[in-house]
Design a protein around this motif. Structure first.
Motif, mmCIF file in Angstrom:
data_model
loop_
_atom_site.group_PDB
_atom_site.id
_atom_site.type_symbol
_atom_site.label_atom_id
_atom_site.label_comp_id
_atom_site.label_asym_id
_atom_site.label_seq_id
_atom_site.Cartn_x
_atom_site.Cartn_y
_atom_site.Cartn_z
ATOM 1 N N TYR A 1 3.181 12.115 -97.184
ATOM 2 C CA TYR A 1 4.615 11.986 -97.279
ATOM 3 C C TYR A 1 4.833 10.582 -96.416
ATOM 4 C CZ TYR A 1 4.847 14.408 -92.568
ATOM 5 O OH TYR A 1 4.837 14.807 -91.376
ATOM 6 N N GLU A 2 5.818 10.144 -96.462
ATOM 7 C CA GLU A 2 6.099 8.637 -95.903
ATOM 8 C C GLU A 2 7.438 9.020 -94.938
ATOM 9 O OE1 GLU A 2 5.734 4.206 -96.837
ATOM 10 O OE2 GLU A 2 7.777 5.148 -97.786
ATOM 11 N N VAL A 3 7.460 8.472 -93.941
ATOM 12 C CA VAL A 3 8.618 8.422 -92.989
ATOM 13 C C VAL A 3 9.065 7.144 -92.834
ATOM 14 C CG1 VAL A 3 9.476 8.977 -90.454
ATOM 15 C CG2 VAL A 3 7.945 10.372 -91.776
ATOM 16 N N SER A 4 10.084 6.616 -93.217
ATOM 17 C CA SER A 4 10.477 5.240 -93.406
ATOM 18 C C SER A 4 12.206 5.134 -92.758
ATOM 19 C CB SER A 4 10.316 4.639 -94.577
ATOM 20 O OG SER A 4 10.881 3.214 -94.760
ATOM 21 N N ALA A 5 12.182 3.871 -91.921
ATOM 22 C CA ALA A 5 13.403 3.260 -91.524
ATOM 23 C C ALA A 5 14.130 2.163 -92.520
ATOM 24 C CB ALA A 5 13.265 2.892 -90.068
ATOM 25 N N VAL A 6 13.162 1.842 -93.387
ATOM 26 C CA VAL A 6 13.473 0.579 -94.152
ATOM 27 C C VAL A 6 12.663 0.997 -95.588
ATOM 28 C CG1 VAL A 6 13.379 -1.808 -94.672
ATOM 29 C CG2 VAL A 6 13.824 -1.224 -92.211
ATOM 30 N N PRO A 7 13.260 1.394 -96.452
ATOM 31 C CA PRO A 7 12.793 1.819 -97.655
ATOM 32 C C PRO A 7 12.027 0.717 -98.309
ATOM 33 C CG PRO A 7 14.782 2.849 -97.546
ATOM 34 C CD PRO A 7 14.771 1.970 -96.615
ATOM 35 N N GLY A 8 10.790 0.623 -98.745
ATOM 36 C CA GLY A 8 10.099 -0.214 -99.738
ATOM 37 C C GLY A 8 9.687 -1.500 -98.717
ATOM 38 N N ALA A 9 9.571 -1.088 -97.560
ATOM 39 C CA ALA A 9 9.073 -1.993 -96.298
ATOM 40 C C ALA A 9 7.306 -2.090 -96.697
ATOM 41 C CB ALA A 9 9.422 -2.006 -95.375
ATOM 42 N N ILE B 1 15.493 -22.132 -108.506
ATOM 43 C CA ILE B 1 16.660 -22.012 -109.228
ATOM 44 C C ILE B 1 17.284 -20.927 -109.091
ATOM 45 C CG2 ILE B 1 15.412 -21.271 -111.130
ATOM 46 C CD1 ILE B 1 17.158 -23.349 -113.082
ATOM 47 N N LEU B 2 16.711 -19.764 -108.927
ATOM 48 C CA LEU B 2 17.411 -18.336 -108.710
ATOM 49 C C LEU B 2 17.994 -18.348 -107.376
ATOM 50 C CD1 LEU B 2 14.287 -16.180 -109.740
ATOM 51 C CD2 LEU B 2 16.201 -16.917 -111.161
ATOM 52 N N PRO B 3 19.194 -17.660 -107.151
ATOM 53 C CA PRO B 3 19.688 -17.468 -106.096
ATOM 54 C C PRO B 3 19.079 -16.668 -105.067
ATOM 55 C CG PRO B 3 20.783 -16.035 -107.684
ATOM 56 C CD PRO B 3 19.668 -16.819 -108.516
ATOM 57 N N PRO B 4 19.407 -16.763 -103.945
ATOM 58 C CA PRO B 4 18.505 -16.140 -102.623
ATOM 59 C C PRO B 4 18.891 -14.366 -103.074
ATOM 60 C CG PRO B 4 20.313 -17.230 -102.106
ATOM 61 C CD PRO B 4 20.262 -17.686 -103.237
ATOM 62 N N LEU B 5 17.973 -13.657 -102.512
ATOM 63 C CA LEU B 5 18.159 -12.361 -102.691
ATOM 64 C C LEU B 5 19.417 -11.671 -101.608
ATOM 65 C CD1 LEU B 5 14.512 -11.030 -103.277
ATOM 66 C CD2 LEU B 5 16.349 -11.169 -104.731
ATOM 67 N N PRO B 6 20.090 -11.026 -101.983
ATOM 68 C CA PRO B 6 20.822 -10.298 -100.772
ATOM 69 C C PRO B 6 20.430 -9.983 -99.816
ATOM 70 C CG PRO B 6 20.817 -8.973 -102.687
ATOM 71 C CD PRO B 6 20.173 -10.147 -103.271
ATOM 72 N N PRO B 7 20.679 -9.941 -98.491
ATOM 73 C CA PRO B 7 20.121 -9.186 -97.312
ATOM 74 C C PRO B 7 19.942 -7.761 -97.715
ATOM 75 C CG PRO B 7 22.212 -10.017 -96.774
ATOM 76 C CD PRO B 7 22.112 -10.622 -98.058
ATOM 77 N N ASP B 8 18.858 -7.220 -96.959
ATOM 78 C CA ASP B 8 18.701 -5.745 -97.133
ATOM 79 C C ASP B 8 19.427 -4.825 -96.020
ATOM 80 O OD1 ASP B 8 17.702 -2.979 -97.119
ATOM 81 O OD2 ASP B 8 15.619 -3.286 -97.391
ATOM 82 N N PRO B 9 20.399 -4.383 -96.519
ATOM 83 C CA PRO B 9 21.200 -3.740 -95.022
ATOM 84 C C PRO B 9 20.669 -2.866 -94.216
ATOM 85 C CG PRO B 9 21.883 -2.573 -97.506
ATOM 86 C CD PRO B 9 20.714 -3.862 -97.730
ATOM 87 N N TYR B 10 19.284 -2.220 -94.646
ATOM 88 C CA TYR B 10 18.324 -1.523 -93.913
ATOM 89 C C TYR B 10 17.717 -2.530 -92.860
ATOM 90 C CZ TYR B 10 18.878 2.786 -96.765
ATOM 91 O OH TYR B 10 19.248 3.894 -97.452
ATOM 92 N N GLU B 11 17.625 -3.644 -93.032
ATOM 93 C CA GLU B 11 17.007 -4.567 -92.128
ATOM 94 C C GLU B 11 17.808 -5.380 -91.111
ATOM 95 O OE1 GLU B 11 14.320 -7.231 -94.035
ATOM 96 O OE2 GLU B 11 13.288 -5.560 -95.242
ATOM 97 N N ASP B 12 19.382 -4.883 -91.232
ATOM 98 C CA ASP B 12 20.240 -5.553 -90.345
ATOM 99 C C ASP B 12 20.292 -5.072 -88.955
ATOM 100 O OD1 ASP B 12 22.427 -6.899 -89.350
ATOM 101 O OD2 ASP B 12 24.003 -5.616 -90.442
ATOM 102 N N ASP B 13 19.569 -6.229 -88.041
ATOM 103 C CA ASP B 13 19.470 -5.770 -86.628
ATOM 104 C C ASP B 13 20.542 -6.549 -85.770
ATOM 105 O OD1 ASP B 13 18.564 -8.316 -86.934
ATOM 106 O OD2 ASP B 13 16.513 -7.899 -86.321
ATOM 107 N N THR B 14 21.484 -6.907 -86.211
ATOM 108 C CA THR B 14 22.634 -7.514 -85.724
ATOM 109 C C THR B 14 23.239 -6.448 -84.349
ATOM 110 O OG1 THR B 14 23.560 -8.423 -87.815
ATOM 111 C CG2 THR B 14 24.862 -8.641 -85.887
ATOM 112 N N GLY B 15 23.224 -7.491 -83.265
ATOM 113 C CA GLY B 15 23.449 -6.767 -82.053
ATOM 114 C C GLY B 15 22.582 -6.017 -81.435
ATOM 115 N N LEU B 16 21.356 -5.902 -81.929
ATOM 116 C CA LEU B 16 20.381 -5.200 -81.004
ATOM 117 C C LEU B 16 19.586 -5.981 -80.073
ATOM 118 C CD1 LEU B 16 18.781 -3.028 -83.976
ATOM 119 C CD2 LEU B 16 20.258 -2.440 -82.364
#
Length: 500
Positions: A14-22, A184-199
């Motif tokens: 099984y997998e334990v993950s703080a950021v799914p799909g990382a 030409i493609l728009p940038p991917l939206p930030p992953d909310p699971y990776e938001d480390d603002t304020g840490l």
């Protein structure tokens, strides 16, 4: 604490993950019989059940446990980076339990201690055996420390550790190549699971039972490098920089971290301790793996071989792309590409280049005033060959352009649509045709063999409305050449003489 939840596992994992799909390290790189580290955000837990149900739960503690739990067959722990303060436990193939999904945990570095019991292999398990259970204890920490076995399972396998492979993955993760996502493609939206603002930044800590020499100097990392400079007898400064001799055809310019960090080295009767302070939390795991390797293998950089191989592949691909682009440009432009200015124009430059490339270069080389004169000269030749030179309103517009006066609005607005419509409806306008010889690579074979000469010539006059004299000259000369039909080459010869 969550309640016990049933979780379906596959392949005893099984997998334990703080950021799914990382993404992370390959399994079987570092770990024991209970867990294998997977990256800054995740690890793999091992079960006795190969395919089936286990029970699991999560306990979040206010601090590190004061004692080792009893009644467990195996206990191991590892540090994760949880930027969003969420953690999930899922089966390897997607087994899901709501109670184990997005469990609230402290933001930042966390220590996860895994407890397991009744890990019987399925051939040994009977209906009378208790269910296999895994319990995760989690608490906040400020230091990234290595994974460790707290209680080894009896008779467990002695896994081969691959610190060099872990260090290779770690450095490659810190100096990734740019994404191949089309611009030409728009940038991917930030992953909310990776938001480390304020840490806040954290420390990486490593211990060795005997003194270890840490050399100052440069750690190579392909296009980048790490500079280790001595501050005093126990302190080094770690900083990222671009390498003097990059190895990729398009070198990296963005540093993993713009701020330097501090490496403190202390020795005592209990051994040697390295503290790498002030590092980004998302980099702590990778830096820990790098130090694990360097402390035991000074001067060894296992990531460089992979970087060099990738650089060779990238160089070969860049050369292949360059050759393809050169061939493509030669076909589009009738030779080497013209000036950047011409290439960036919205004009008939490519079309003119395909019928007379030297003439395009000659027009490009003219000063602006001569380009404007060339445009007017070509437009008059177009009106003359199409029998339009004596049509009153057309003659007036041409005279305005030659006198450097503004053209009527019907020529300047909406690309001259109103003027062109007037041309097609004016009973005084003659109707003659000229042969059409389209470029099959540019237009395909549509079976068109002739065109209305006046419709082909008139865009040369409309071209004079362009504010850019170079665009006006290119478009006027090209459309005039087309309007001459089979006499095109004679006109092009005249144009070379006129534009010297």
């Amino acid at each position: 604490m969550t309640d016990w939840a049933r979780l379906f596992v596959d392949y005893s994992q099984y997998e334990v993950s703080a950021v799914p799909g990382a993404s992370g390290t390959e399994i079987y790189t570092l770990g024991d019989n209970l867990l294998h580290v997977g990256g800054p955000y995740q690890f793999i837990g091992f079960c006795g059940v190969h395919t089936g149900w286990i029970e699991a739960r999560v306990r979040v503690l206010p601090g590190p446990p004061t004692e080792v739990g009893v009644g467990w067959d195996a206990i191991s722990e590892v540090t994760l980076w949880s930027p969003s303060g969420r953690l999930s436990v899922v089966g390897l193939m997607g087994g899901f339990a709501e109670a184990l999904t997005d469990v609230a945990v402290p933001r930042g570095l966390i220590r996860v201690r895994v407890h397991a019991r009744d890990r019987l292999h399925q051939p040994e398990r009977t209906d009378d055996d208790p269910p296999e259970r895994h319990e995760l204890h989690i608490w906040a920490v400020s230091e990234e420390t290595p994974w460790r076995t707290v209680l080894a399972a009896p008779g467990g396998r002695d896994w081969e550790q691959k610190p060099a492979k872990g260090a290779e993955w770690a450095m490659l993760s810190l100096v990734p190549r740019p994404s191949g996502r089309p611009a030409i493609l728009p940038p991917l939206p930030p992953d909310p699971y990776e938001d480390d603002t304020g840490l806040t930044r954290v420390a990486v800590v490593r211990y060795r039972p005997a003194p270890v020499e840490v050399s100052v100097g440069v750690l190579p990392a392909g296009d980048l490098e790490v500079r280790l400079e001595r501050v005093d007898g126990e302190t080094l400064m770690w900083s990222w920089a671009t390498a003097d001799k990059p190895i990729f055809p398009q070198p990296l310019a963005t540093l993993p971290d713009d701020e330097p960090s501090t490496v403190r080295l202390t020795s005592g009767p209990d051994g040697f301790t390295l503290r790498h302070e002030g590092v980004l939390g998302r980099h702590a795991f990778a830096l820990g793996l790098i130090w694990d390797h360097l402390l035991d293998n000074a001067g060894s950089y296992p990531w460089m071989e992979t970087l060099r191989e990738r650089a060779v592949e990238a160089t070969a691909l860049a050369e292949k792309t360059r050759r393809w682009q050169a061939e493509h440009d030669a076909e589009r432009w009738g030779g080497a590409p013209p000036s950047d200015r011409v290439r960036g124009l919205l004009s008939q430059a490519q079309s003119l280049a395909r019928i007379d490339r030297p003439l395009l270069d000659r027009i490009d080389a003219l000063p602006a005033a001569r380009q404007r004169e060339a445009a007017c000269w070509a437009a008059r030749r177009a009106m003359r060959v199409a029998g339009l030179e004596q049509i009153g309103w057309i003659a007036d517009a041409l005279a305005d352009a030659e006198a450097d006066r503004p053209l009527p609005r019907s020529f300047t607005e909406q690309s001259g649509t109103a003027a062109f419509n007037r041309l097609m409806s004016d009973p005084e306008v003659p109707h003659t045709t000229v042969p059409l010889h389209p470029n099959p690579k540019a237009f395909g074979t549509r079976g068109v063999t002739e065109m209305l000469q006046q419709a082909a010539a008139f865009p040369a006059l409309i071209a004079l409305a362009d504010d850019d004299p170079l665009v006006a000259a290119i478009n006027a000369v090209y459309n005039t050449a087309i309007a001459h039909g089979d006499d095109r080459d004679r006109f092009l010869t005249d144009a070379h003489i006129a534009l010297r």
